[in-house]
Design a protein around this motif. Structure first.
Motif, PDB file in Angstrom:
ATOM      1  N   ARG A   1       0.697  -1.094  -0.080  1.00 47.56           N
ATOM      2  CA  ARG A   1       0.057  -0.087  -0.079  1.00 47.56           C
ATOM      3  C   ARG A   1       0.901   1.304   0.090  1.00 47.56           C
ATOM      4  O   ARG A   1       0.482   2.251  -0.626  1.00 47.56           O
ATOM      5  CB  ARG A   1      -0.844   0.029   1.162  1.00 47.56           C
ATOM      6  CG  ARG A   1      -1.975   1.225   1.086  1.00 47.56           C
ATOM      7  CD  ARG A   1      -2.948   1.133   2.447  1.00 47.56           C
ATOM      8  NE  ARG A   1      -3.667  -0.187   2.287  1.00 47.56           N
ATOM      9  CZ  ARG A   1      -4.825  -0.392   1.585  1.00 47.56           C
ATOM     10  NH1 ARG A   1      -5.424   0.486   0.951  1.00 47.56           N
ATOM     11  NH2 ARG A   1      -5.377  -1.451   1.659  1.00 47.56           N
ATOM     12  N   THR A   2       1.904   1.168   0.866  1.00 47.51           N
ATOM     13  CA  THR A   2       2.841   2.306   0.590  1.00 47.51           C
ATOM     14  C   THR A   2       4.256   1.727   0.834  1.00 47.51           C
ATOM     15  O   THR A   2       4.707   0.641   1.136  1.00 47.51           O
ATOM     16  CB  THR A   2       2.864   2.974   2.120  1.00 47.51           C
ATOM     17  OG1 THR A   2       3.064   2.598   3.121  1.00 47.51           O
ATOM     18  CG2 THR A   2       1.413   3.790   2.226  1.00 47.51           C
ATOM     19  N   VAL A   3       5.225   2.649   0.566  1.00 47.10           N
ATOM     20  CA  VAL A   3       6.546   2.313   0.428  1.00 47.10           C
ATOM     21  C   VAL A   3       7.193   1.711   1.811  1.00 47.10           C
ATOM     22  O   VAL A   3       7.752   0.727   1.844  1.00 47.10           O
ATOM     23  CB  VAL A   3       7.446   3.430   0.034  1.00 47.10           C
ATOM     24  CG1 VAL A   3       9.069   2.809   0.112  1.00 47.10           C
ATOM     25  CG2 VAL A   3       7.237   3.721  -1.088  1.00 47.10           C
ATOM     26  N   ALA A   4       6.605   2.362   3.005  1.00 49.57           N
ATOM     27  CA  ALA A   4       7.050   2.191   4.341  1.00 49.57           C
ATOM     28  C   ALA A   4       6.577   0.700   4.841  1.00 49.57           C
ATOM     29  O   ALA A   4       7.247   0.139   5.593  1.00 49.57           O
ATOM     30  CB  ALA A   4       6.473   2.860   5.364  1.00 49.57           C
ATOM     31  N   LEU A   5       5.496   0.201   3.922  1.00 48.16           N
ATOM     32  CA  LEU A   5       4.888  -1.156   4.454  1.00 48.16           C
ATOM     33  C   LEU A   5       5.898  -2.354   3.458  1.00 48.16           C
ATOM     34  O   LEU A   5       5.472  -3.337   3.620  1.00 48.16           O
ATOM     35  CB  LEU A   5       3.498  -1.011   4.261  1.00 48.16           C
ATOM     36  CG  LEU A   5       2.599  -0.420   5.003  1.00 48.16           C
ATOM     37  CD1 LEU A   5       1.212  -0.446   4.580  1.00 48.16           C
ATOM     38  CD2 LEU A   5       2.725  -0.755   6.539  1.00 48.16           C
ATOM     39  N   MET A   6       6.531  -1.902   2.444  1.00 53.68           N
ATOM     40  CA  MET A   6       7.069  -2.876   1.611  1.00 53.68           C
ATOM     41  C   MET A   6       7.826  -3.875   2.371  1.00 53.68           C
ATOM     42  O   MET A   6       7.603  -5.186   2.006  1.00 53.68           O
ATOM     43  CB  MET A   6       7.771  -2.190   0.492  1.00 53.68           C
ATOM     44  CG  MET A   6       6.920  -1.679  -0.623  1.00 53.68           C
ATOM     45  SD  MET A   6       8.074  -1.125  -1.752  1.00 53.68           S
ATOM     46  CE  MET A   6       6.740  -0.455  -3.064  1.00 53.68           C
ATOM     47  N   TYR A   7       8.678  -3.544   3.094  1.00 47.76           N
ATOM     48  CA  TYR A   7       9.957  -4.617   3.610  1.00 47.76           C
ATOM     49  C   TYR A   7       8.980  -5.702   4.360  1.00 47.76           C
ATOM     50  O   TYR A   7       9.478  -6.776   4.255  1.00 47.76           O
ATOM     51  CB  TYR A   7      10.794  -3.724   4.370  1.00 47.76           C
ATOM     52  CG  TYR A   7      12.161  -4.583   4.555  1.00 47.76           C
ATOM     53  CD1 TYR A   7      12.113  -5.654   5.707  1.00 47.76           C
ATOM     54  CD2 TYR A   7      13.188  -4.480   3.944  1.00 47.76           C
ATOM     55  CE1 TYR A   7      13.253  -6.199   5.902  1.00 47.76           C
ATOM     56  CE2 TYR A   7      14.291  -5.387   4.196  1.00 47.76           C
ATOM     57  CZ  TYR A   7      14.474  -6.195   5.156  1.00 47.76           C
ATOM     58  OH  TYR A   7      15.627  -6.781   5.281  1.00 47.76           O
TER      59      TYR A   7
END
Length: 121
Positions: free
Chosen positions: A100-106
């Motif tokens: 959903r967002t870059v912050a959630l990717m990892y």
């Protein structure tokens, strides 16, 4: 969950270029952010670049700014990573990711299978 197929890696000399592709099975709110991570030999996976489907906003790691360009083709559900002026520190397995967002990717993203990039001097 979205399915990702990444491709385009290979062997290239320092100073050369490669273009990676990531084909997504669908575009949804939960996969609005598409990105690339890489894992150098013996190191942890690290962020490279990301782009949002809805507005095209991009983010880059400092180490690739000015050399790498991420882009998207909404009609093909495909994201690209153009890599120029490659050096040995760019060597690693490159993974496409979606969340959903870059912050959630990892920690929460969907991942492609990875494609190897090897830069020789």
């Amino acid at each position: 969950q979205v399915q990702l197929v990444d491709s385009g890696g290979g062997l290239v000399q320092a100073g050369g270029s490669l273009r990676l592709s990531c084909a997504a099975s669908e575009r949804t709110d939960s996969s609005n952010a598409m990105g690339w991570f890489r894992q150098p030999p013996g190191k942890e996976r690290q962020f490279v670049a990301a782009i949002y489907w809805n507005d095209g906003n991009t983010e880059y790691a400092d180490s690739v700014k000015g050399r790498f360009t991420i882009s998207r083709d909404n009609a093909k559900n495909t994201v690209y990573l153009q890599m120029n002026i490659l050096n040995s520190e760019d060597t690693g397995v490159y993974y496409c990711a979606a969340a959903r967002t870059v912050a959630l990717m990892y920690h929460f993203g969907a991942w492609g299978q990875g494609t190897q990039v090897t830069v020789t001097s």
